[in-house]
Write an enzyme that holds these catalytic residues in place. Structure first.
Site, mmCIF file in Angstrom:
data_model
loop_
_atom_site.group_PDB
_atom_site.id
_atom_site.type_symbol
_atom_site.label_atom_id
_atom_site.label_comp_id
_atom_site.label_asym_id
_atom_site.label_seq_id
_atom_site.Cartn_x
_atom_site.Cartn_y
_atom_site.Cartn_z
ATOM 1 N N GLY A 25 0.842 -1.183 0.000
ATOM 2 C CA GLY A 25 0.000 0.000 0.000
ATOM 3 C C GLY A 25 0.881 1.238 0.000
ATOM 4 C CD GLU A 44 2.043 -6.090 5.934
ATOM 5 O OE1 GLU A 44 2.636 -7.128 6.329
ATOM 6 O OE2 GLU A 44 1.300 -6.069 4.941
HETATM 7 C C1 QUE Z 1 6.390 -2.849 4.885
HETATM 8 C C2 QUE Z 1 5.381 -2.451 4.039
HETATM 9 C C3 QUE Z 1 5.672 -1.817 2.816
HETATM 10 C C4 QUE Z 1 7.015 -1.610 2.480
HETATM 11 C C5 QUE Z 1 8.033 -2.032 3.333
HETATM 12 C C6 QUE Z 1 7.711 -2.631 4.525
HETATM 13 C C7 QUE Z 1 4.650 -1.355 1.910
HETATM 14 C C8 QUE Z 1 5.081 -0.691 0.714
HETATM 15 C C9 QUE Z 1 6.451 -0.527 0.429
HETATM 16 C C10 QUE Z 1 7.001 0.138 -0.727
HETATM 17 C C11 QUE Z 1 8.245 -0.229 -1.223
HETATM 18 C C12 QUE Z 1 8.814 0.411 -2.315
HETATM 19 C C13 QUE Z 1 8.146 1.448 -2.934
HETATM 20 C C14 QUE Z 1 6.898 1.843 -2.429
HETATM 21 C C15 QUE Z 1 6.346 1.195 -1.348
HETATM 22 O O1 QUE Z 1 7.362 -1.009 1.308
HETATM 23 O O2 QUE Z 1 3.442 -1.537 2.181
HETATM 24 O O3 QUE Z 1 6.268 2.841 -3.031
HETATM 25 O O4 QUE Z 1 8.693 2.082 -4.021
HETATM 26 O O5 QUE Z 1 4.145 -0.219 -0.154
HETATM 27 O O6 QUE Z 1 8.694 -3.047 5.367
HETATM 28 O O7 QUE Z 1 4.087 -2.652 4.392
#
Ligand code: QUE
Length: 359
Positions: free
Chosen positions: A65, A141
């Site tokens: 997300g 998460e």
């Molecule tokens: C836990 C998460 C997310 C995460 C890393 C976590 C998550 C998420 C992203 C993420 C990673 C790279 C991106 C981006 C989002 O990382 O939900 O836009 O370029 O979206 O440890 O829940």
């Protein structure tokens, strides 16, 4: 503009392409708000035999997300809009997951690359998941002060033995063979052949029989063995160590286990948010006995209580903003997280519950 998601009909197949490649196709509020009515329309249209979902850019299906935007909104000055993002985003995301869960037609995710958190929410609730050698699957998460949501409270306890508890608490990454062993992947296909899979679905003769039989036949014709699962080899140790009802007891069991896997797993847990670990274990145990729709309501309460905590902003800072991967959690140890603190995160929210149409 695509608003991060493209949708089109190809033959009798509704095709969704998640299209925010620079953000690894992370799901934002606009994408959820575009997808929900599109899926409603396709579910109701007899000309639509199946839906295919994929990610643009070649690196990710969906990284999760848009938690960065949610975290930013919790510190902005209160006004007309942005501070509501946590409420609006999780409501829209969980409503979308719920719609997919009860979709009723073949819903096929082509999971080629990174799939974490919200990416599982978009894929696991459908009927089929085609995974490739590029798959990186995780529920990470607890590393950002949250908990394994998007139905994790329901689907993680339904993975073999205690593997879901392991994945949900540690955020460990899996590959294609692991995903097949878990039952997440329904088919394994070489990444380079995915366009042919879509093409075959688009050209299919659907006839008068069930569309699911046609989909099964096509996907099976592309399936190739994914090899040996690493998770499977750790299954017995995972079941021994992750069966406990308290996170402290899981850590103690890992110490007693002594293997290299147990030591690594212990070291991983020590860096996760203590409040997240206790909240998540309780959520996962609760989910053993509840159905999906009940767990979504519980997870909505958690989404609101957990995103309001400083640990969430600290997790986003450490993992996604500064990327120092050194979050400072408060409370900083499991012993300092009281039962009452955990309990409070699950409290019903007066006037702000998530109520979705049953099945
Ligand atoms: C836990 C998460 C997310 C995460 C890393 C976590 C998550 C998420 C992203 C993420 C990673 C790279 C991106 C981006 C989002 O990382 O939900 O836009 O370029 O979206 O440890 O829940």
């Amino acid at each position: 503009m695509s608003d991060g998601v493209q949708t089109e009909m190809r033959g009798a197949v509704g095709v969704v392409t998640l299209d925010r490649p620079k953000a690894l196709n992370a799901l934002n509020l606009e994408m959820c708000r575009r997808l929900l009515p599109q899926l409603e329309a396709w579910a109701a249209d007899p000309a639509v035999k199946a839906v295919v979902v994929r990610g643009a850019g070649g690196r990710a299906f969906c990284a999760g997300g848009d938690v960065r935007a949610v975290a930013a909104s919790t510190v902005e000055p209160r006004g007309a809009g942005p501070e509501r993002l946590s409420r609006e985003f999780f409501r829209a995301e969980y409503a979308l997951n719920h719609r997919i869960h009860h979709f009723g037609k073949p819903y096929i995710s082509l999971v080629d690359g990174i799939c974490m958190g919200g990416g599982l929410g978009l894929s696991i609730h459908g009927s089929h998941r085609v995974v490739t050698e590029k798959l990186v699957l995780a529920m990470p998460e607890t590393g950002i002060g949250l908990f394994p949501d998007v139905g994790g409270g329901w689907f993680l306890p339904r993975f073999p033995g205690e593997s879901g508890t392991y994945l949900g608490l540690t955020g460990a990454r899996c590959g294609a063979a692991d995903a097949m062993w878990l039952g997440y992947g329904t088919h394994h296909v070489e990444s380079a052949r995915l366009d042919s899979v879509l093409e075959a679905l688009v050209r299919a003769e659907w006839g008068a029989g069930p569309a699911s039989a046609v989909v099964e036949r096509i996907l099976s014709s592309f399936h190739a063995d994914a090899g040996t699962s690493v998770l499977a080899t750790q299954h017995a140790a995972m079941d021994r160590c992750f069966a406990a009802e308290r996170v402290e007891d899981i850590q103690q069991a890992l110490e007693a286990e002594g293997s290299a896997w147990a030591q690594q797993t212990w070291a991983t847990l020590v860096h996760r948010c203590p409040t997240s670990l206790k909240v998540s274990l309780r959520q996962l145990r609760m989910g053993r006995k509840r159905d999906y729709d009940e767990m979504v309501a519980v997870e909505y309460r958690l989404s609101q209580s957990m995103t309001a905590r400083a640990d969430f902003r600290e997790g986003i800072r450490a993992v996604l903003v500064d990327k120092d991967n050194k979050p400072r959690w408060h409370p900083g140890t499991l012993g300092d997280v009281s039962e009452a603190d955990v309990e409070a995160c699950f409290a019903p929210r007066d006037g702000d519950e998530l109520v979705l149409a049953p099945g």
